[in-house]
Motif scaffolding. Sequence first.
Motif, short mmCIF file in Angstrom:
data_model
loop_
_atom_site.label_atom_id
_atom_site.label_comp_id
_atom_site.label_asym_id
_atom_site.label_seq_id
_atom_site.Cartn_x
_atom_site.Cartn_y
_atom_site.Cartn_z
N SER A 224 30.54 43.56 29.20
CA SER A 224 30.02 43.56 30.57
C SER A 224 30.96 42.84 31.52
O SER A 224 31.11 43.23 32.68
N GLY A 225 31.61 41.78 31.03
CA GLY A 225 32.59 41.09 31.85
C GLY A 225 33.77 41.98 32.18
O GLY A 225 34.24 42.03 33.33
N LEU A 226 34.25 42.71 31.19
CA LEU A 226 35.37 43.64 31.41
C LEU A 226 34.99 44.75 32.39
O LEU A 226 35.81 45.18 33.20
N ILE A 227 33.74 45.21 32.29
CA ILE A 227 33.27 46.24 33.23
C ILE A 227 33.37 45.73 34.66
O ILE A 227 33.82 46.45 35.56
N LEU A 228 32.97 44.48 34.87
CA LEU A 228 33.08 43.89 36.21
C LEU A 228 34.53 43.70 36.63
O LEU A 228 34.91 44.01 37.76
N PHE A 229 35.36 43.19 35.72
CA PHE A 229 36.76 42.92 36.05
C PHE A 229 37.50 44.20 36.46
O PHE A 229 38.40 44.16 37.30
N GLY A 230 37.12 45.32 35.87
CA GLY A 230 37.81 46.56 36.18
C GLY A 230 37.19 47.34 37.31
O GLY A 230 37.69 48.41 37.68
N ASN A 231 36.11 46.81 37.90
CA ASN A 231 35.40 47.55 38.94
C ASN A 231 35.24 46.69 40.18
O ASN A 231 36.20 46.30 40.81
N THR A 232 34.02 46.34 40.53
CA THR A 232 33.76 45.69 41.81
C THR A 232 34.27 44.26 41.90
O THR A 232 34.42 43.73 43.00
N ALA A 233 34.52 43.60 40.77
CA ALA A 233 35.05 42.24 40.82
C ALA A 233 36.58 42.21 40.85
O ALA A 233 37.15 41.13 40.98
N ALA A 234 37.22 43.35 40.76
CA ALA A 234 38.69 43.40 40.73
C ALA A 234 39.33 42.77 41.96
O ALA A 234 40.31 42.02 41.83
N PRO A 235 38.84 43.02 43.21
CA PRO A 235 39.47 42.39 44.37
C PRO A 235 39.45 40.86 44.31
O PRO A 235 40.42 40.21 44.69
N MET A 236 38.35 40.30 43.81
CA MET A 236 38.26 38.84 43.71
C MET A 236 39.23 38.30 42.67
O MET A 236 39.90 37.29 42.89
N CYS A 237 39.31 38.98 41.54
CA CYS A 237 40.21 38.55 40.47
C CYS A 237 41.67 38.67 40.89
O CYS A 237 42.49 37.77 40.61
N LEU A 238 42.01 39.77 41.55
CA LEU A 238 43.39 39.96 42.00
C LEU A 238 43.78 38.89 43.02
O LEU A 238 44.91 38.38 42.99
N ARG A 239 42.89 38.58 43.94
CA ARG A 239 43.20 37.53 44.91
C ARG A 239 43.38 36.18 44.20
O ARG A 239 44.23 35.38 44.58
N GLY A 240 42.56 35.93 43.19
CA GLY A 240 42.71 34.70 42.42
C GLY A 240 44.07 34.60 41.77
O GLY A 240 44.71 33.54 41.76
N ILE A 241 44.56 35.72 41.21
CA ILE A 241 45.88 35.73 40.58
C ILE A 241 46.97 35.50 41.62
O ILE A 241 47.91 34.71 41.40
N VAL A 242 46.87 36.17 42.77
CA VAL A 242 47.87 36.00 43.83
C VAL A 242 47.87 34.56 44.34
O VAL A 242 48.93 33.97 44.59
N ARG A 243 46.69 33.97 44.46
CA ARG A 243 46.61 32.59 44.92
C ARG A 243 47.24 31.64 43.90
O ARG A 243 47.93 30.68 44.28
N LEU A 244 47.01 31.87 42.63
CA LEU A 244 47.64 31.04 41.59
C LEU A 244 49.16 31.21 41.62
O LEU A 244 49.90 30.23 41.47
N MET A 245 49.63 32.44 41.80
CA MET A 245 51.07 32.67 41.91
C MET A 245 51.64 31.94 43.12
O MET A 245 52.73 31.37 43.05
N HIS A 246 50.90 31.94 44.22
CA HIS A 246 51.33 31.23 45.43
C HIS A 246 51.39 29.73 45.18
O HIS A 246 52.33 29.05 45.62
N HIS A 247 50.40 29.20 44.47
CA HIS A 247 50.33 27.76 44.20
C HIS A 247 51.49 27.31 43.32
O HIS A 247 52.06 26.22 43.53
N PHE A 248 51.84 28.13 42.33
CA PHE A 248 52.91 27.76 41.38
C PHE A 248 54.22 28.48 41.68
O PHE A 248 55.07 28.60 40.79
N ALA A 249 54.37 28.96 42.92
CA ALA A 249 55.57 29.73 43.27
C ALA A 249 56.85 28.93 43.06
O ALA A 249 57.86 29.47 42.60
#
Length: 366
Positions: A224-249
Amino acid sequence: ETMSLLPAWVCQRGSGFRMNYFRCVMLYLITISLVGGAIICAFSPDVKYIDGLFTAASACTGTGLVAAEMNLMQTGSLVTIFILIYIGGTVFLLLPPMLYRRAVFAKLHPQLKQFVDRQTNTDLPSVNALVVVLKKRELLHRALGMMILAVFIYLFLCTFCGSFIMTGFVELYAHPPELQSRGFTKLWTASFLTISSFFNCGFTLTSDSMMQYADKPLVYIWSSGLILFGNTAAPMCLRGIVRLMHHFAGTLRLDKEALDFALKYPRLVTTHLFDHRQNLILLGFLVCINLVELVFFLGFDLSRPSMQVYGSKEQLVGVGYFQTFSTRASGMQLIDLRMLNQGMLWLYIFFMYVAAAPYVSQMYAS
């Protein structure tokens, strides 16, 4: 002079048929469906081509419908379906537009630079405007590169690492007899289930969807977590990854300026990247919709006599939790839906109809 630098087909929009990005995507999906259907039938002679074609098209578009029993599919056919699910998945298909845009800009950029350098009067407003636009496009070009890296990281975490996490959970329980008899390992079962869950396709190696996992909570909770990650929660997860990349740039030697641009102007980069406010609204939508669906399931079916065959009330709560996420997205099921209260079925139909509303509403709002 500026127009003369562009390819001829850009200047001839009304000259008839021309290939564009959207037609390329359509051609891509049609091609892999036709080829995938042929490969499925080649490995499984008992499957007719029309059924193989339907299954291939269903796999690469995330529909999850099958025209042939999965137990008729040989391993080669299942591997083909596995690949089709991946290369037709929503998150994977975020990459082609960004790669295409970078390729087009890389082709035009030298010509535009030469045009600007040839201008003797750099005080002209048109030249200054072009310089400003060019600098912004260069920054967007770099931001696209960082976003492509973020999507690859996301795919790696959710599919590759996710498969090993699923394998760990599958190892805790007995392997379904149906899969044992066909010689499928737990690693292969977990990998297929992970990809199908993440890309919201709904295919399973078992012939009864996920009913054989109804008493295996860790498996369906992670699914169920994977279902969310690949669907409606994807924008939130992607922004989280970009923010982490920005923090550790600085530490990772990444392009911090480009990452900052992606965070400030997310929708210029890709369709699945929202700003902070839109992600909060999306999260609110998801919590409300899923909570309402779960509450109605508990009210309608927790004490329903026909549902008691699935175990204790605690197990039924887990089943209801999974169905809340799965019904609107991947279509996997832990129970026979015919056993549910008819009012719950109508509610599922309604929520399937509005399944994309939270995400699409924020797309339009941006």
